[in-house]
Design an enzyme around this catalytic site. Structure first.
Site, PDB file in Angstrom:
ATOM      1  CD  GLN A 115      36.534  70.165  -8.034  1.00  0.00           C
ATOM      2  OE1 GLN A 115      36.471  69.562  -9.097  1.00  0.00           O
ATOM      3  NE2 GLN A 115      37.062  69.628  -6.949  1.00  0.00           N
ATOM      4  CG  ASP A 127      36.621  64.603   1.149  1.00  0.00           C
ATOM      5  OD1 ASP A 127      37.005  63.426   1.033  1.00  0.00           O
ATOM      6  OD2 ASP A 127      36.013  65.025   2.152  1.00  0.00           O
ATOM      7  N   GLY A 128      38.569  67.016  -2.316  1.00  0.00           N
ATOM      8  CA  GLY A 128      38.528  67.793  -3.551  1.00  0.00           C
ATOM      9  C   GLY A 128      39.146  67.055  -4.723  1.00  0.00           C
TER      10      GLY A 128
END
Length: 307
Positions: A255, A78-79
């Site tokens: 992030q 998912d990242g």
């Protein structure tokens, strides 16, 4: 002579999770699918290994790929897809799909052993899923000048970072005071992010089709400070008490961090351009919840109904 109709996605980019040795094999399986459908394939030179294939597509810079593609295939967790979604925000109407090489896979929902689902998407058989993005801004209190900005598909988190003490926050929604409270921070989440940090903080799961935003306090000192769901068109403003301004950070999807300074505030609202995800036919958000959260398993020590 019969002319083949143009492919739904004429230019397809592939971005992988750096350092994953399995990506090269997946790319080798994807290239014939793209070639057979007349798609131009672009590989991200930053993350994709050399394939050694004579049909090797162009390896281009990340910026070139993001600007040129109609569909981007993310190979990773998912990242990886979140990173790409943040990068394409506001650029153009590009679709994203994910092949899961991570762990949970709420957003990257195609398993490597089911690449036939990729073929269906390339043939135009897919479910379109538009997801709300958040636009985070650091603005001057004096003249409302924009100082810094970023986007998030999951959440924007205002959190303490270099102190064990709680921080004091003042929150307003569309100019109307909401709360003054002490806590470890505040999570501002999209419906997509309602199954991420916001869920761990006690927030509700919100269907991604809803145009809404969540406010979830992190360890509030007053128990009456509860999670709140507001309309997605709301403008949320947060001021930090000057005593704590140097002890907070604003994190976008974990992030990227933004820094507040004296005389500034955080403003969060919906980004004007949603993220467009595509899923294989038969995609169901509720089936996804059952699979990822274990809701479909048998109840412990209870006879099945009808037994």
């Amino acid at each position: 002579m019969d002319e083949h109709p143009p492919p739904p996605f004429p230019t397809v980019g592939i971005i992988g999770k750096p350092g994953d040795p399995a990506i090269a094999g997946l790319v080798e399986r994807l290239l014939p699918m793209l070639e057979a459908r007349g798609c131009t394939a672009l590989l991200d030179e930053q993350s994709m290994p050399e394939t050694g294939d004579d049909r090797h597509p162009q390896r281009v810079s990340r910026e070139t790929l993001l600007d040129a593609c109609d569909l981007i295939i993310a190979i990773g967790g998912d990242g990886t897809l979140i990173h790409i979604a943040r990068a394409v925000a506001g650029r153009r109407d590009v679709a994203l799909m994910g092949i899961n090489r991570g762990r949970l896979g709420f957003l990257v929902d195609i398993a490597p052993e089911h690449l036939d689902e990729v073929a269906q998407i390339l043939d135009g058989q897919h479910v379109v899923d538009e997801r709300l993005l958040l636009h985070a801004e650091i603005r001057s209190n004096e003249d409302d000048t924009l100082l810094r900005e970023d986007v998030a598909i999951n959440e924007v988190v205002l959190h303490r970072w270099n102190t064990a003490r709680m921080i004091e926050l003042v929150t307003r929604i569309d100019g109307e005071p909401l709360s003054d409270h002490r806590s470890d921070g505040l999570i501002l989440a999209t419906p997509t992010g309602s199954t991420a940090y916001a869920m761990a903080g006690g927030g509700p799961i919100v269907h991604p089709n809803l145009h809404a935003m969540l406010l979830v306090p992190v360890c509030p000192h007053t128990l009456s400070n509860r999670p709140l769901v507001v309309d997605g068109s709301s403008r949320i403003e947060i001021d930090v008490h000057p005593r704590f301004i140097e002890h907070v950070r604003v994190s976008c999807d974990s992030q990227n961090d933004l820094t507040l300074q004296a005389g500034s505030r955080l403003v969060v609202r919906a980004h004007p351009s949603p993220v467009r995800l595509v899923h294989p036919p038969g995609y169901s958000y509720f089936n996804l919840l059952r699979a990822k959260l274990g809701w479909g398993g048998p109840l412990c020590n209870i006879e099945p109904f009808g037994a």
